[in-house]
Scaffold this active site. Structure first.
Site, short mmCIF file in Angstrom:
data_model
loop_
_atom_site.label_atom_id
_atom_site.label_comp_id
_atom_site.label_asym_id
_atom_site.label_seq_id
_atom_site.Cartn_x
_atom_site.Cartn_y
_atom_site.Cartn_z
N SER A 67 36.16 41.17 35.60
CA SER A 67 35.32 41.85 36.58
C SER A 67 33.87 41.94 36.11
O SER A 67 33.55 41.74 34.94
CB SER A 67 35.85 43.27 36.84
N1 SAM Z 1 39.96 44.16 33.63
C1 SAM Z 1 40.18 42.74 33.55
C2 SAM Z 1 39.26 42.08 32.56
O1 SAM Z 1 38.49 42.77 31.90
O2 SAM Z 1 39.36 40.86 32.43
C3 SAM Z 1 40.06 42.08 34.88
C4 SAM Z 1 41.26 42.26 35.71
S1 SAM Z 1 41.39 41.17 37.07
C5 SAM Z 1 40.08 41.63 38.13
C6 SAM Z 1 42.80 41.89 37.85
C7 SAM Z 1 44.08 41.64 37.10
O3 SAM Z 1 45.11 42.43 37.69
C8 SAM Z 1 44.56 40.19 37.18
O4 SAM Z 1 44.72 39.68 35.88
C9 SAM Z 1 45.90 40.29 37.91
O5 SAM Z 1 46.86 39.35 37.49
C10 SAM Z 1 46.30 41.71 37.58
N2 SAM Z 1 47.30 42.29 38.47
C11 SAM Z 1 47.44 42.17 39.81
N3 SAM Z 1 48.48 42.90 40.24
C12 SAM Z 1 49.01 43.52 39.15
C13 SAM Z 1 50.10 44.41 38.93
N4 SAM Z 1 50.88 44.86 39.91
N5 SAM Z 1 50.33 44.84 37.68
C14 SAM Z 1 49.57 44.41 36.63
N6 SAM Z 1 48.53 43.56 36.77
C15 SAM Z 1 48.25 43.13 38.02
#
Ligand code: SAM
Length: 225
Positions: A67
């Site tokens: 993000s």
């Molecule tokens: N905070 C992260 C970083 O610093 O790189 C970015 C996160 S990215 C915007 C969102 C993440 O949420 C993705 O890797 C996605 O696979 C994960 N995600 C989506 N649904 C999820 C769930 N139910 N449980 C855990 N992770 C999930």
């Protein structure tokens, strides 16, 4: 807590990013210190490493993104961390925000649904020496019950609703920060559990755009996850 004494050639870029975040209104000194310390370039693929210290979201593979730093810093500010908290992160992604949390809180628990991303994050976080965090692959909309309650929960993917298990796993007075809305447009909200543990207060913070939260209390799965 980790990445102590890191010497690399990116320090100047991190300082520039800190200055940019301050200019955009980030005031929490612990958060700014963490951004100055954590080597974001190690959490992004080689192909976008030259953009690692731009205030921008970047692709990390598997259709996911790291993000925008401002959004992450704002989420951290809203969590109001003093270094003593137990925190849950939903959506480990690259592990960058996990590292920021590990710098600002006592213990961090982070859940990611895509195994390859969780493994890659684990490798970098171990390489940097973080000892106060635990990672799990699974559906983070269910939280991580054995370690609850959490003083703060940060959800890094967009949800159509506030996942009930996450509210249940908040301490009284705890803060839950998440992007709430449709797959295309969301508002970051701050959910605060009442100090007596009964109700919650929901406050809108800013418009954001995140990848979807896929899970039992999020969106249904699909190719665009
Ligand atoms: N905070 C992260 C970083 O610093 O790189 C970015 C996160 S990215 C915007 C969102 C993440 O949420 C993705 O890797 C996605 O696979 C994960 N995600 C989506 N649904 C999820 C769930 N139910 N449980 C855990 N992770 C999930």
């Amino acid at each position: 807590m980790g990445a102590r004494g890191l010497a690399d050639s990116y320090g100047g870029y991190r300082t520039q990013l800190v200055n940019e975040l301050q200019a955009k209104g980030i005031r929490d000194l612990a958060v700014l210190k963490a951004v100055a310390h954590v080597p974001r370039h190690l959490f992004v693929p080689e192909s976008v490493r030259h953009r690692a210290y731009q205030d921008a979201a970047l692709p990390i593979g598997a259709g996911q993104t790291i993000s925008q730093p401002w959004v992450q810093a704002r989420s951290l500010e809203l969590a109001r961390l003093t270094g003593r908290e137990r925190v849950l992160e939903v959506g480990t992604g690259s592990g960058y925000q996990t590292a920021l949390l590990a710098e600002c809180a006592d213990q961090v628990f982070s859940v990611e649904r895509i195994p390859a991303l969780s493994q890659a994050a684990r490798n970098v976080l171990q390489q940097l020496g973080y000892r106060n965090l635990s990672l799990m692959t699974g559906d983070g909309t269910l939280g991580w019950r054995p370690y609850a309650p959490y003083d703060a929960i940060i959800v890094a993917a967009a949800s159509p609703e506030i996942p009930k298990p996450l509210v249940e796993q908040l301490s009284p007075g705890g803060r839950l920060i998440l992007p709430l809305g449709t797959r295309d447009s969301q508002t970051m909200v701050l959910v605060t559990r009442d100090p007596n543990g009964d109700g919650t207060r929901v406050e809108p913070v800013s418009d954001v755009r995140f990848v979807p939260l896929i899970g039992q209390f999020g969106f249904a799965g699909g190719a665009s996850s």
